[in-house]
Design a protein around this motif. Structure first.
Motif, PDB file in Angstrom:
ATOM      1  N   ASP A  10       0.867  -1.179   0.000  1.00 57.97           N
ATOM      2  CA  ASP A  10       0.000   0.000   0.000  1.00 57.97           C
ATOM      3  C   ASP A  10       0.902   1.227   0.000  1.00 57.97           C
ATOM      4  O   ASP A  10       1.364   1.678   1.034  1.00 57.97           O
ATOM      5  CB  ASP A  10      -0.897  -0.024   1.241  1.00 57.97           C
ATOM      6  CG  ASP A  10      -1.802   1.194   1.288  1.00 57.97           C
ATOM      7  OD1 ASP A  10      -1.695   2.054   0.382  1.00 57.97           O
ATOM      8  OD2 ASP A  10      -2.599   1.287   2.226  1.00 57.97           O
ATOM      9  N   LYS A  11       1.184   1.735  -1.226  1.00 56.21           N
ATOM     10  CA  LYS A  11       2.152   2.828  -1.359  1.00 56.21           C
ATOM     11  C   LYS A  11       1.724   4.044  -0.561  1.00 56.21           C
ATOM     12  O   LYS A  11       2.533   4.758   0.004  1.00 56.21           O
ATOM     13  CB  LYS A  11       2.297   3.225  -2.828  1.00 56.21           C
ATOM     14  CG  LYS A  11       3.272   2.364  -3.580  1.00 56.21           C
ATOM     15  CD  LYS A  11       3.576   2.993  -4.918  1.00 56.21           C
ATOM     16  CE  LYS A  11       4.291   1.974  -5.792  1.00 56.21           C
ATOM     17  NZ  LYS A  11       4.270   2.324  -7.192  1.00 56.21           N
ATOM     18  N   LEU A  12       0.409   4.301  -0.554  1.00 53.99           N
ATOM     19  CA  LEU A  12      -0.058   5.504   0.127  1.00 53.99           C
ATOM     20  C   LEU A  12       0.224   5.410   1.625  1.00 53.99           C
ATOM     21  O   LEU A  12       0.649   6.369   2.252  1.00 53.99           O
ATOM     22  CB  LEU A  12      -1.545   5.705  -0.131  1.00 53.99           C
ATOM     23  CG  LEU A  12      -1.920   5.836  -1.607  1.00 53.99           C
ATOM     24  CD1 LEU A  12      -3.356   6.311  -1.744  1.00 53.99           C
ATOM     25  CD2 LEU A  12      -0.991   6.804  -2.319  1.00 53.99           C
ATOM     26  N   ALA A  13       0.022   4.218   2.194  1.00 56.46           N
ATOM     27  CA  ALA A  13       0.287   4.036   3.626  1.00 56.46           C
ATOM     28  C   ALA A  13       1.759   4.277   3.913  1.00 56.46           C
ATOM     29  O   ALA A  13       2.119   4.926   4.897  1.00 56.46           O
ATOM     30  CB  ALA A  13      -0.121   2.632   4.058  1.00 56.46           C
ATOM     31  N   LEU A  14       2.620   3.767   3.024  1.00 57.92           N
ATOM     32  CA  LEU A  14       4.064   3.945   3.200  1.00 57.92           C
ATOM     33  C   LEU A  14       4.416   5.432   3.168  1.00 57.92           C
ATOM     34  O   LEU A  14       5.171   5.936   3.989  1.00 57.92           O
ATOM     35  CB  LEU A  14       4.820   3.218   2.087  1.00 57.92           C
ATOM     36  CG  LEU A  14       6.319   3.511   2.043  1.00 57.92           C
ATOM     37  CD1 LEU A  14       7.027   2.760   3.158  1.00 57.92           C
ATOM     38  CD2 LEU A  14       6.923   3.173   0.693  1.00 57.92           C
ATOM     39  N   ARG A  15       3.832   6.152   2.199  1.00 57.71           N
ATOM     40  CA  ARG A  15       4.224   7.544   2.012  1.00 57.71           C
ATOM     41  C   ARG A  15       3.701   8.460   3.110  1.00 57.71           C
ATOM     42  O   ARG A  15       4.169   9.579   3.265  1.00 57.71           O
ATOM     43  CB  ARG A  15       3.794   8.015   0.624  1.00 57.71           C
ATOM     44  CG  ARG A  15       4.703   7.397  -0.398  1.00 57.71           C
ATOM     45  CD  ARG A  15       4.318   7.633  -1.784  1.00 57.71           C
ATOM     46  NE  ARG A  15       5.210   6.832  -2.643  1.00 57.71           N
ATOM     47  CZ  ARG A  15       4.960   6.586  -3.895  1.00 57.71           C
ATOM     48  NH1 ARG A  15       3.888   7.061  -4.465  1.00 57.71           N
ATOM     49  NH2 ARG A  15       5.801   5.865  -4.600  1.00 57.71           N
ATOM     50  N   ARG A  16       2.699   7.967   3.849  1.00 60.57           N
ATOM     51  CA  ARG A  16       2.277   8.740   5.019  1.00 60.57           C
ATOM     52  C   ARG A  16       3.329   8.647   6.116  1.00 60.57           C
ATOM     53  O   ARG A  16       3.479   9.548   6.932  1.00 60.57           O
ATOM     54  CB  ARG A  16       0.959   8.187   5.556  1.00 60.57           C
ATOM     55  CG  ARG A  16      -0.221   8.685   4.763  1.00 60.57           C
ATOM     56  CD  ARG A  16      -1.459   7.927   5.149  1.00 60.57           C
ATOM     57  NE  ARG A  16      -2.247   7.710   3.953  1.00 60.57           N
ATOM     58  CZ  ARG A  16      -3.327   6.968   3.915  1.00 60.57           C
ATOM     59  NH1 ARG A  16      -3.742   6.337   4.990  1.00 60.57           N
ATOM     60  NH2 ARG A  16      -3.989   6.832   2.810  1.00 60.57           N
TER      61      ARG A  16
END
Lengths: 275, 261, 248
Positions: free
Chosen positions: B92-98
């Motif tokens: 989950d790229k978005l979770a990582l980038r948070r």
């Protein structure tokens, strides 16, 4: 000045694929229509298209018309428009303020008026013949239509000339002046030769636009490909022919205009790198 | 500073605990076409640690940072952020980038948004937090990076150093656990370098985990807990700053340091 | 107003300048309805063609090769064939194939009238140019700016909607402006399928009242005004969208 040879349009595999796709689409549409009709007594859609193709391309026998007339009109209108546009363009870069302002007005007027309105204007407001020294010269419809189409070309060519002349650095003007060239000499001998290359791609673009505007002359009653296609459809009275016939006509224009567009893009890229 | 959504926004792998490395790189390989840029890089970053990565241009430092953020996919190896594998198609790229904030060399602000809108954009769009709360946080962050009064300026109206500080505030607005700095002073005028470094130092002192790629050796020595020297796609040498800068043993490191210092 | 109409009537009687389309209530009504139709046609086509441009440019950034190819074929086809023939194709060839719907009076009628077909064909025509214009704008947006949005966790659509598109629109506004002016002028072509727009009613008036020259001058003035107002509005928009320190 190097006069590099102008590359011919490269007919890429993609171009052929697109052309083939369009052909297939037209044929498939035609065949589907024919199957729906299933009227064995009448010739098939393909045969009918083939029958009318000479008429649409070259006009009725012993008469000039059809797609060939569209092309002829486009050549002639481009020639007239280019010559008039060069003069008008030089007016736009004139040092005389009144000439410049008048040229600007004329340019703006013809650039911003709809083509079809200009076409009506010329068709309806010029006489059907000219009298010069007692000799009556008839002005046929197609000639008036050509003049009508050349007016917006004139204005846009003038803009191309103005843009190109202004793109030449002022140093060129100054060095020519220091060599005692007159302004007209400078323009003709030094500035314009440098402009030619950058004027070619937009000029070709306008030629393509003009060619695609030529069916407008069918509205004012000239025997062009559009008129003849409609004549053929009226003669056949078969609704399954509608899509194939119009597709065929679109196809003729596409085959003519698409290579010009590709070629224009190629030249644009080439000259963009050079300059 | 952390408030509200922290609980759900930041959640690592269930097995990860804060005493384990927050970022763990193991044997990373990355090629661009035929060129292998990273040839087996491994390093760990503990929570609250400040890691500085130095080395000649083209040694793969920036690529390394981009991999941590999943901006660049790696060919082989493992990258774990809070125990979660980054090199995983199902990530989950978005979770990582948070969790991971990044600041770029060229600031990369959104030129059509004012400074404060730049800071507010991601919390509003990505975290979908209420506007009033986001705006209050953005104003706090703007004053934290010493840009009170510049909230409504467009990036084009700010100096490089000011833009870079807005970029830092913009990343901080996502409440990240790790901050990546990719040569953030390289494009700046010498006068404005300092104001950006001060901001980063303050962050480090607050306990933010930082991975910093930099050419500022003095800064790296002063702020870093651990220095890594990369060359030719591998880590040549590493160690705590005092030892690293005074007793480097590898000839490549010494050549590089003698050139730069 | 009435005084002005009386004056024009007098001018007609005294000097033969026939401005019947102004002073005669019936002709004036016809002309105004034509103008209203032109404005409506232009506005709807502009809106649709911009929508087509945005969606098309978005599809071109997609990873689906077939989608990309389809958009490409659409663009090349509509850019390289005459808009008038396109319009005839839509109206005369596709029109009869469409199902008929029953209207309020229980009478079956074609699903689309000539106005709707004109909207469709002109929107697709101008839309093909808009896709290319938006695409070049999208390509001019710095990759690094997109990367920054990506690193902040924005989704692909959010990046397009909030970062790429606003910047691309600012970059390509002059080209867009040009194409939309061209579209507004091309609405005259709807004359050919009898949409009662300005040129069409003007031709009705000049054949009923035999005042070709006066009508022509009125017509050209109207279109120059229309283009002028549009260009003025777009320049204002350009100024409003201008961001300090971005672009020139």
């Amino acid at each position: 000045m190097t006069t590099g040879s102008v590359p011919a349009p490269r007919l890429t595999p993609r171009w052929f694929a697109t052309a083939a796709l369009l052909c297939c689409a037209a044929l498939a549409a035609g065949e589907a229509g024919a199957q729906l009709q299933a009227a064995g007594s009448r010739p098939g859609v393909l045969a009918t298209l083939w029958k009318w193709t000479p008429l649409v391309l070259f006009g009725p026998p012993r008469e000039f018309g059809g797609f060939a007339l569209n092309i002829a009109v486009s050549f002639l209108a481009m020639a007239i428009g280019t010559l008039a546009g060069l003069v008008l363009g030089l007016g736009l870069v004139s040092t005389l303020a009144p000439v410049r302002r008048l040229s600007w007005l004329v340019t703006q007027f013809f650039r911003n008026s709809p083509w079809l309105v200009l076409l009506f204007f010329v068709m309806l407001l010029t006489p059907f013949q000219l009298r010069i020294a007692g000799v009556a010269i008839p002005l046929p419809g197609w000639l008036k239509a050509t003049v009508g189409l050349s007016l917006p070309i004139m204005a846009n060519v003038a803009e191309i000339v103005r843009g190109a002349v202004n793109s030449i650095p002022t140093g060129q003007w100054e060095s020519a002046e220091s060599l005692a060239f007159s302004r007209l000499q400078t323009l003709w001998r030094i500035i314009l030769p440098q402009c030619v290359k950058r004027m070619i791609p937009p000029w070709m673009n306008w030629y393509a636009i003009l060619t695609m505007a030529t069916p407008l002359i069918s509205i004012v009653g000239v025997n062009d490909a559009m008129t003849l296609t409609q004549d053929a459809l009226a003669a056949e009275q078969r609704s399954e022919l509608l899509i194939p016939m119009y597709t065929l006509l679109l196809f003729f224009f596409f085959v003519y205009c698409y290579p010009i567009a590709r070629w224009t893009i190629q030249l644009e890229r080439r000259y963009a790198v050079r300059n | 500073m952390r408030s509200g959504t922290e609980g759900q926004a930041v959640s690592g792998s269930p097995t990860w605990t804060p005493d384990q490395p927050i970022v763990a790189l193991h044997d990373i390989h990355k090629s661009f076409g035929a060129v292998e840029v990273l040839k087996g890089v491994s390093l760990d970053v503990a929570k609250g640690e400040v890691v500085c990565i130095i080395g000649p241009s083209g040694s793969g430092k920036s690529t390394l940072l981009r991999c941590v953020n999943a901006l660049v996919p790696i060919n082989r190896g493992s990258i774990k952020v809070e125990g979660q594998e980054v090199h995983d198609p199902a990530l989950d790229k978005l979770a990582l980038r948070r969790k991971v904030g990044m600041v770029f060399q060229q600031y990369n602000l959104f030129p059509h948004k004012t400074a404060i809108d730049n800071v507010m954009m991601a919390p509003l769009l990505v975290l979908k937090r209420p506007r009033a709360e986001v705006e209050a946080q953005a104003r706090r962050l703007m004053s934290k990076v010493r840009l009170e009064g510049k909230e409504d300026a467009y990036p084009g109206e700010l100096s490089g150093g000011q833009q870079q500080r807005v970029a830092i505030a913009r990343s901080l607005a996502m409440n990240p656990d790790v901050m990546l700095f990719d040569e953030v002073t390289a494009a700046l005028d010498p006068e404005t370098v300092k104001e950006v470094l001060v901001t980063i130092r303050e962050l480090a002192e607050e306990g933010m985990t930082c991975m910093i790629v930099t050419h500022e050796m003095g800064f790296a020595r002063e702020i870093g807990d651990h220095i890594y020297f990369t060359d030719g796609g591998v880590i040549v040498e590493h160690g705590p700053p005092d030892a690293f800068f005074t007793q480097a043993s590898d000839p490549r490191t010494r050549a590089f340091l003698s050139q730069i210092l | 107003m009435d005084a002005l109409w009386d004056l024009l009537r007098h001018v007609h009687d005294a000097y033969g300048v026939n401005l019947v389309h102004f002073y005669d209530g019936f002709e004036r009504g016809r002309l105004l309805r034509g103008i209203w139709t032109t404005v409506k046609l232009a506005a709807v086509c502009i809106a649709f063609s911009i929508l087509i441009g945005i969606v098309g440019a978005w599809l071109q950034t997609s990873r689906q090769r077939i989608l990309k190819a389809a958009v490409k074929v659409y663009i090349q086809f509509f850019r390289n064939t005459p808009p008038l023939v396109q319009m005839y194709f839509f109206y005369f060839a596709l029109g009869p194939q469409m199902p008929r719907v029953v209207n309020d009076f229980g009478v079956p009628q074609p699903m689309f009238g000539s106005f709707e077909w004109a909207v469709l064909s002109l929107s697709f025509f101008a839309g093909a140019f808009n896709v290319e214009i938006f695409r070049s704008g999208v390509e001019a947006v710095q990759k690094a700016t997109v990367e920054a949005a990506d690193s902040l966790g924005l989704s692909r659509w959010q990046i397009y909607r909030y970062v790429v598109l606003p910047l691309a629109v600012r970059i390509c506004l002059p080209a867009l402006n040009n194409n939309l002016v061209n579209l507004a002028k091309t609405t005259t072509q709807a004359y050919a399928i009898a949409v009662p727009e300005t040129l069409f009613v003007a031709s009705q008036i000049w054949s009923d009242r035999i005042n070709v020259l006066e009508m022509m001058v009125t017509l050209l003035t109207f279109y120059l005004l229309l283009v002028g107002v549009f260009v003025w509005a777009m320049t204002r928009l350009e100024r409003r969208l201008r961001v300090p320190g971005f672009g020139q």
